[in-house]
Design a protein around this motif. Structure first.
Motif, short mmCIF file in Angstrom:
data_model
loop_
_atom_site.label_atom_id
_atom_site.label_comp_id
_atom_site.label_asym_id
_atom_site.label_seq_id
_atom_site.Cartn_x
_atom_site.Cartn_y
_atom_site.Cartn_z
N UNK A 179 0.86 -1.19 0.00
CA UNK A 179 0.00 0.00 0.00
C UNK A 179 0.90 1.24 0.00
N UNK A 180 0.57 2.19 -0.86
CA UNK A 180 1.35 3.44 -0.95
C UNK A 180 0.53 4.57 -0.33
N UNK A 181 1.12 5.25 0.65
CA UNK A 181 0.47 6.39 1.30
C UNK A 181 1.13 7.69 0.88
N UNK A 182 0.31 8.68 0.62
CA UNK A 182 0.82 9.98 0.18
C UNK A 182 0.87 10.95 1.35
N UNK A 183 1.95 11.74 1.40
CA UNK A 183 2.05 12.72 2.47
C UNK A 183 2.34 14.13 1.95
N UNK A 190 -5.20 7.28 6.04
CA UNK A 190 -5.00 6.44 4.84
C UNK A 190 -4.80 4.99 5.25
N UNK A 191 -4.06 4.80 6.32
CA UNK A 191 -3.84 3.45 6.85
C UNK A 191 -5.18 2.82 7.25
N UNK A 192 -5.99 3.62 7.92
CA UNK A 192 -7.29 3.14 8.39
C UNK A 192 -8.19 2.78 7.21
N UNK A 193 -8.16 3.63 6.20
CA UNK A 193 -8.99 3.38 5.02
C UNK A 193 -8.59 2.08 4.33
N UNK A 194 -7.32 1.73 4.46
CA UNK A 194 -6.84 0.46 3.89
C UNK A 194 -7.16 -0.73 4.80
N UNK A 195 -7.67 -0.44 6.00
CA UNK A 195 -8.11 -1.53 6.87
C UNK A 195 -7.19 -1.81 8.05
N UNK A 196 -6.29 -0.88 8.36
CA UNK A 196 -5.31 -1.13 9.42
C UNK A 196 -5.28 0.01 10.43
N UNK A 197 -5.05 -0.36 11.67
CA UNK A 197 -4.76 0.61 12.73
C UNK A 197 -3.27 0.49 13.03
N UNK A 198 -2.67 1.57 13.54
CA UNK A 198 -1.24 1.48 13.88
C UNK A 198 -0.92 0.30 14.80
N UNK A 199 -1.85 0.03 15.72
CA UNK A 199 -1.63 -1.07 16.66
C UNK A 199 -1.67 -2.45 16.01
N UNK A 200 -2.19 -2.52 14.76
CA UNK A 200 -2.20 -3.78 14.03
C UNK A 200 -0.86 -4.07 13.36
N UNK A 201 -0.03 -3.06 13.29
CA UNK A 201 1.20 -3.20 12.51
C UNK A 201 2.22 -4.04 13.28
N UNK A 202 2.72 -5.08 12.63
CA UNK A 202 3.62 -6.02 13.28
C UNK A 202 5.04 -5.50 13.37
N UNK A 203 5.52 -4.98 12.26
CA UNK A 203 6.90 -4.48 12.19
C UNK A 203 6.91 -3.06 11.64
N UNK A 207 -2.70 4.33 -5.17
CA UNK A 207 -2.51 4.74 -3.78
C UNK A 207 -3.50 4.01 -2.89
N UNK A 208 -3.13 3.86 -1.63
CA UNK A 208 -4.02 3.23 -0.67
C UNK A 208 -5.37 3.95 -0.70
N UNK A 209 -6.49 3.21 -0.58
CA UNK A 209 -6.59 1.81 -0.19
C UNK A 209 -6.37 0.79 -1.31
N UNK A 210 -6.08 1.26 -2.51
CA UNK A 210 -5.67 0.28 -3.51
C UNK A 210 -4.28 -0.20 -3.16
N UNK A 211 -3.85 -1.25 -3.81
CA UNK A 211 -2.51 -1.78 -3.49
C UNK A 211 -1.91 -2.43 -4.71
N UNK A 212 -0.64 -2.73 -4.59
CA UNK A 212 0.10 -3.43 -5.65
C UNK A 212 0.42 -4.81 -5.13
N UNK A 213 0.14 -5.83 -5.92
CA UNK A 213 0.43 -7.20 -5.44
C UNK A 213 1.02 -8.07 -6.54
#
Ligand SMILES: [Zn+2]
Length: 284
Positions: free
Chosen positions: A36-40, A110-123, A278-284
């Motif tokens: 996922x690519x996030x823009x800042x 943007x992270x949230x829109x992609x389905x993730x919270x910071x606390x979900x991040x493993x690394x 860009x997120x919430x789209x992704x490259x796979x």
């Protein structure tokens, strides 16, 4: 505003076809990595001389600021954290302008829109400690921080100098930390996501090599390069911590790119990121 000025000031001082899918799939349903690519936002008005170029030698002088989340079936890796902390946004949709940095979008929504919270991040990993990459690092202190020893030593040394804003990453001091000693890490153990030591720009700069099922291999290059023209001319910026090591690291990654038929995503390169979903789209 001290932050803005110090980023610009530090720079001055130093001189002296994507396969993408719709959002909404469960990340856990992914059988292979996704990026996922996030823009800042952007960095505008840089002096090309900082990078040993003349204006007319560069197709594009301005930078884009980005961050990435790699979602793997066994967990997630956030790579870099944006140039400006989300807390600097007013919440009314207006951009944040801090010196040469203009931030248009906060990262965590943007992270949230992609389905993730910071606390979900493993690394969590930073390409390096420069402040245009550490903006929201504190938000990922509950992840396991993957860092090179030399980088961490500098970040938490007595008085770190240069393009650095310790307040943006202070919380990492007490994070669960995987310290690497100028070495690589196969993050999820299957070879698909590898943090690679590429010292030179800073003492412990890192890139991430990702093997995607559809798109193929991609290297998230951080600031191994800033401009594509650095690849063809061999020039390095004026403010490298060790220019000779930068050249060795670049040669290593160029060989990796060739051996793996991999793409290089230069983190600040506008053309590279304009072509990516860009997120919430992704490259796979
Ligand atoms: Zn940078």
């Amino acid at each position: 505003m001290a932050r803005n000025l110090s980023f610009a000031g530090a720079l001055v001082a130093a001189a002296l076809a994507a396969s993408c899918s719709d959002a909404g799939d469960s990340p856990a349903a992914s059988a292979s990595p996704r990026i996922y690519v996030f823009e800042n936002g952007t960095i505008n008005g840089l002096d090309p001389a900082l990078f040993n170029f003349r204006r007319e030698e560069l197709a594009q002088v301005d930078f884009v600021n980005t961050a990435y989340l790699i979602a793997h079936p066994r967990g997630t890796l956030m790579f870099d954290a944006g140039a400006v902390p989300d807390s600097h946004f007013k919440g009314d949709g207006t951009p944040v302008v801090e010196g040469v940095v203009t931030a248009t979008k906060p990262i965590l929504p943007q992270l949230k829109e992609a389905g993730f919270e910071p606390g979900d991040v493993t690394y969590f990993a930073l390409s390096h400690y420069h402040s245009d990459h550490t903006g929201n690092a504190n938000a990922f202190a509950s992840a396991t921080w993957i860092v090179q020893k030399a980088e961490r030593d500098y970040m938490f040394g007595d008085s770190p100098q240069g393009i650095i804003q310790p307040a943006t990453y202070d919380a990492l001091r007490n994070a669960n930390t995987k310290i690497l000693d100028n070495e690589d890490l196969d993050v999820f153990g299957d070879g698909s996501v590898v943090v690679m030591a590429t010292p030179g720009h800073t003492p412990g700069h890192q890139v991430v090599a990702v093997k995607l099922a559809k798109r193929g291999a991609v290297v998230l290059a951080g600031d191994l390069y800033h401009y594509p023209e650095e690849r063809t001319t061999g020039r390095v910026p004026t403010f490298e911590s060790d220019p000779e090591r930068s050249k060795v690291s670049r040669a290593r990654i160029e060989k990796y790119l060739e051996d793996n038929d991999a793409e290089l995503w230069i983190e600040h390169d506008i053309a590279t990121h304009a072509a990516l979903p860009k997120a919430p789209q992704y490259v796979d």
